[in-house]
Design a protein around this motif. Structure first.
Motif, PDB file in Angstrom:
ATOM      1  N   GLU A 100       7.666 -67.111-109.374  1.00 40.21           N
ATOM      2  CA  GLU A 100       7.359 -65.821-108.762  1.00 40.21           C
ATOM      3  C   GLU A 100       6.289 -65.948-107.681  1.00 40.21           C
ATOM      4  N   GLU A 101       5.270 -66.760-107.945  1.00 41.18           N
ATOM      5  CA  GLU A 101       4.173 -66.868-106.990  1.00 41.18           C
ATOM      6  C   GLU A 101       4.625 -67.510-105.686  1.00 41.18           C
ATOM      7  N   LEU A 102       5.542 -68.475-105.762  1.00 39.42           N
ATOM      8  CA  LEU A 102       6.037 -69.112-104.540  1.00 39.42           C
ATOM      9  C   LEU A 102       6.975 -68.191-103.774  1.00 39.42           C
ATOM     10  N   LEU A 103       7.766 -67.386-104.478  1.00 39.98           N
ATOM     11  CA  LEU A 103       8.628 -66.417-103.801  1.00 39.98           C
ATOM     12  C   LEU A 103       7.785 -65.414-103.013  1.00 39.98           C
ATOM     13  N   LYS A 104       6.673 -64.976-103.597  1.00 36.90           N
ATOM     14  CA  LYS A 104       5.787 -64.034-102.894  1.00 36.90           C
ATOM     15  C   LYS A 104       5.117 -64.711-101.697  1.00 36.90           C
ATOM     16  N   ILE A 105       4.687 -65.948-101.874  1.00 34.75           N
ATOM     17  CA  ILE A 105       4.045 -66.689-100.785  1.00 34.75           C
ATOM     18  C   ILE A 105       4.999 -66.843 -99.600  1.00 34.75           C
ATOM     19  N   ALA A 106       6.286 -67.045 -99.903  1.00 31.94           N
ATOM     20  CA  ALA A 106       7.292 -67.247 -98.855  1.00 31.94           C
ATOM     21  C   ALA A 106       7.784 -65.946 -98.236  1.00 31.94           C
ATOM     22  N   GLY A 107       7.380 -64.804 -98.818  1.00 31.77           N
ATOM     23  CA  GLY A 107       7.809 -63.516 -98.284  1.00 31.77           C
ATOM     24  C   GLY A 107       9.216 -63.125 -98.693  1.00 31.77           C
ATOM     25  N   ARG A 108       9.711 -63.730 -99.773  1.00 28.02           N
ATOM     26  CA  ARG A 108      11.057 -63.381-100.242  1.00 28.02           C
ATOM     27  C   ARG A 108      11.041 -62.003-100.911  1.00 28.02           C
ATOM     28  N   SER A 109      12.177 -61.321-100.865  1.00 29.54           N
ATOM     29  CA  SER A 109      12.255 -59.962-101.424  1.00 29.54           C
ATOM     30  C   SER A 109      12.787 -59.954-102.849  1.00 29.54           C
ATOM     31  N   HIS A 110      13.157 -61.112-103.388  1.00 32.65           N
ATOM     32  CA  HIS A 110      13.735 -61.135-104.738  1.00 32.65           C
ATOM     33  C   HIS A 110      12.780 -61.777-105.741  1.00 32.65           C
ATOM     34  N   ASP A 128      20.296 -72.828-102.561  1.00 33.60           N
ATOM     35  CA  ASP A 128      19.361 -73.327-101.546  1.00 33.60           C
ATOM     36  C   ASP A 128      17.951 -73.348-102.127  1.00 33.60           C
ATOM     37  N   LEU A 129      17.241 -74.465-101.913  1.00 36.28           N
ATOM     38  CA  LEU A 129      15.851 -74.604-102.328  1.00 36.28           C
ATOM     39  C   LEU A 129      15.001 -75.058-101.147  1.00 36.28           C
ATOM     40  N   ILE A 130      13.710 -74.721-101.160  1.00 37.57           N
ATOM     41  CA  ILE A 130      12.780 -75.163-100.122  1.00 37.57           C
ATOM     42  C   ILE A 130      11.663 -75.981-100.766  1.00 37.57           C
ATOM     43  N   SER A 131      11.415 -77.161-100.226  1.00 38.58           N
ATOM     44  CA  SER A 131      10.278 -77.978-100.652  1.00 38.58           C
ATOM     45  C   SER A 131       9.180 -77.894 -99.605  1.00 38.58           C
ATOM     46  N   GLY A 132       7.954 -78.201-100.030  1.00 35.76           N
ATOM     47  CA  GLY A 132       6.834 -78.203 -99.097  1.00 35.76           C
ATOM     48  C   GLY A 132       6.231 -76.845 -98.826  1.00 35.76           C
ATOM     49  N   LEU A 133       6.478 -75.859 -99.709  1.00 35.25           N
ATOM     50  CA  LEU A 133       5.889 -74.529 -99.528  1.00 35.25           C
ATOM     51  C   LEU A 133       4.378 -74.571 -99.777  1.00 35.25           C
ATOM     52  N   PRO A 134       3.629 -73.646 -99.179  1.00 32.65           N
ATOM     53  CA  PRO A 134       2.189 -73.587 -99.455  1.00 32.65           C
ATOM     54  C   PRO A 134       1.915 -73.466-100.950  1.00 32.65           C
ATOM     55  N   HIS A 135       0.976 -74.253-101.439  1.00 33.94           N
ATOM     56  CA  HIS A 135       0.546 -74.263-102.845  1.00 33.94           C
ATOM     57  C   HIS A 135       1.592 -74.842-103.799  1.00 33.94           C
ATOM     58  N   GLN A 136       2.725 -75.308-103.305  1.00 37.61           N
ATOM     59  CA  GLN A 136       3.779 -75.820-104.189  1.00 37.61           C
ATOM     60  C   GLN A 136       3.374 -77.182-104.760  1.00 37.61           C
ATOM     61  N   SER A 137       3.492 -77.319-106.076  1.00 40.41           N
ATOM     62  CA  SER A 137       3.129 -78.568-106.741  1.00 40.41           C
ATOM     63  C   SER A 137       4.372 -79.372-107.091  1.00 40.41           C
ATOM     64  N   LEU A 138       4.162 -80.635-107.430  1.00 44.78           N
ATOM     65  CA  LEU A 138       5.279 -81.477-107.856  1.00 44.78           C
ATOM     66  C   LEU A 138       5.900 -80.959-109.147  1.00 44.78           C
ATOM     67  N   ASP A 139       5.074 -80.427-110.041  1.00 46.07           N
ATOM     68  CA  ASP A 139       5.606 -79.871-111.296  1.00 46.07           C
ATOM     69  C   ASP A 139       6.493 -78.655-111.016  1.00 46.07           C
ATOM     70  N   GLN A 140       6.069 -77.815-110.096  1.00 43.80           N
ATOM     71  CA  GLN A 140       6.898 -76.654-109.741  1.00 43.80           C
ATOM     72  C   GLN A 140       8.207 -77.103-109.114  1.00 43.80           C
ATOM     73  N   TRP A 141       8.153 -78.116-108.270  1.00 42.84           N
ATOM     74  CA  TRP A 141       9.364 -78.625-107.632  1.00 42.84           C
ATOM     75  C   TRP A 141      10.317 -79.211-108.664  1.00 42.84           C
ATOM     76  N   SER A 190      -4.051 -77.936 -95.530  1.00 40.55           N
ATOM     77  CA  SER A 190      -4.020 -77.247 -96.809  1.00 40.55           C
ATOM     78  C   SER A 190      -3.916 -75.736 -96.535  1.00 40.55           C
ATOM     79  N   PRO A 191      -3.174 -74.965 -97.402  1.00 37.24           N
ATOM     80  CA  PRO A 191      -2.612 -75.311 -98.713  1.00 37.24           C
ATOM     81  C   PRO A 191      -1.200 -75.895 -98.671  1.00 37.24           C
ATOM     82  N   LEU A 192      -0.712 -76.323 -97.497  1.00 36.85           N
ATOM     83  CA  LEU A 192       0.574 -77.007 -97.461  1.00 36.85           C
ATOM     84  C   LEU A 192       0.440 -78.339 -98.192  1.00 36.85           C
TER      85      LEU A 192
END
Length: 397
Positions: A139-149, A172-185, A222-224
């Motif tokens: 959820e936190e990465l979706l908000k960071i990316a500006g997604r509506s879902h 479809d997935l995106i890697s390298g988002l701000p604050h994204q960790s390896l565990d989240q990926w 950072s935070p990329l």
């Protein structure tokens, strides 16, 4: 130098751009038109007008040769179309080009933008492949990316796709988002596999000028995630997905056996295709053309096209440009390029120049020749593909 060329030829694929989105994602630089969270095709006069103009463009485009074998609705968010609007567009295509039996008809869809009635209607209209814009399962990465879902929307969308039995389903997935960790990926990869998609696309975040991310961040800051982390993300994607039975058939794409995207292979194999809609590109008869990226400019362009009887002033593509396009696109595929075909099309001397240019990359283990095909090695060659291509463009451009 330019010449008058009728939009015709041997193209058997078409891309249809549907530019409407509920909101603009923070990384997006595509030609889109924001309609808000409550608007969709059934209620939006803006979308209705666009579909009408789009069908006019299709109708004025002369069709020669075989029926279309692949059709791709991209965006934007095509799943904001009403069922009737999708039927109108496909009807216009069928009337003027024909749609081959067994054609792949793909539709990009966003979670939370369709219900059971919509996806069942899309399926009945002919859509047999869905590309679902998940991007992340946090959820936190979706908000960071500006997604509506939300994550709940993702799971509900996947359930609907399975319920109406769409035969081809991509995530479809995106890697390298701000604050994204390896565990989240790792978590996103595992959940994408668990949802039984036949195809998974992984895109490394690119910070584009003019986007919200372009204003917030500079590449590498950072935070990329660091370059080291994004490399690990790419390697992790390759390991997790190939380990789950997906074939890494293109730099960013993985498919279960028999489930590669037929339409996208048209691009990578540098084959001709039609493009329709705002900002869409065509590649016909060795010539490329991109339509205006703004709505009103596109509408005026279509009216001019009608007045000219479907004739456009195309820029001539030079042989050197065709060679570089062929290399740039073909090397994205795991099987690479057939050297015999390159010799036949561009000459033996030019292929020798390519080989000489890539000598250092052969030594590094980034490029190889296997069974008469020039290809990038997986994963290192894919990881450093931009370096390889820059070398080719520098020496051959």
């Amino acid at each position: 130098m330019s010449q008058k060329v009728n939009i015709s030829g041997i193209a058997s694929s078409a891309y249809i751009h549907i530019p409407f989105c509920r909101r603009r994602c923070f990384y997006c630089d595509f030609p889109v038109f924001v309609v808000g969270d409550r608007s969709r095709g059934e209620t939006s006069g803006t979308i209705s007008q666009y579909v009408e103009v789009l069908c006019q463009e299709i109708a004025i485009t002369p069709a020669f040769g075989q029926p279309l074998k692949t059709i791709f609705f991209g965006g934007g968010t095509p799943s904001l179309l009403s069922i009737e609007q999708l039927q109108s567009i496909l009807g216009a295509i069928e009337q003027h080009f024909g749609i081959a039996s067994g054609a792949e008809i793909s539709m990009e869809m966003d979670p939370g933008t369709f219900d059971l009635a919509h996806i069942a209607g899309y399926r009945s209209a002919g859509v047999n492949r869905v590309s679902l814009g998940v991007q992340a399962f946090q959820e936190e990465l979706l908000k960071i990316a500006g997604r509506s879902h939300s994550v709940v929307d993702i799971l509900a969308a996947v359930e609907l796709i399975h319920q109406v039995e769409i035969p081809e389903f991509s995530i479809d997935l995106i890697s390298g988002l701000p604050h994204q960790s390896l565990d989240q990926w790792q978590d996103s990869l595992d959940k994408a596999v668990a949802l039984a998609s036949t195809h998974i696309s992984i895109y490394d975040l690119t910070i584009e000028p003019g986007t919200a991310f372009g204003r917030y961040y500079k590449p590498g800051d950072s935070p990329l995630p660091t370059d080291e982390t994004t490399v690990k993300m790419y390697q992790m994607g390759q390991q997790v997905l190939t380990g789950a039975g997906y074939k890494h058939y293109e730099i960013s794409n993985y498919a279960q056996p028999g489930h590669q995207c037929r339409h996208n292979r048209v691009y990578w194999e540098n084959r001709p295709y039609y493009g329709f809609g705002m900002g869409a590109a065509s590649y016909v008869d060795g010539k490329r053309f991109t339509r205006p990226r703004k709505t009103q400019e596109y509408y005026r362009w279509v009216q001019d096209l009608i007045a000219n009887g479907g004739v456009i002033d195309w820029e001539v593509t030079l042989p050197e440009e065709i060679l570089l396009e062929t290399l740039m696109l073909g090397l994205r595929l795991a099987e690479g390029l057939n050297l015999a075909d390159l010799v036949e099309k561009f000459g033996e001397q030019k292929v020798k120049e390519i080989h000489k240019c890539l000598r250092s990359h052969f030594e590094k283990g980034w490029v190889e020749i296997v069974e008469g095909r020039l290809r990038l090695c997986d994963p290192d060659g894919f990881l450093f593909s931009n370096v390889v291509l820059a070398e080719l463009f520098s020496h051959l451009g």
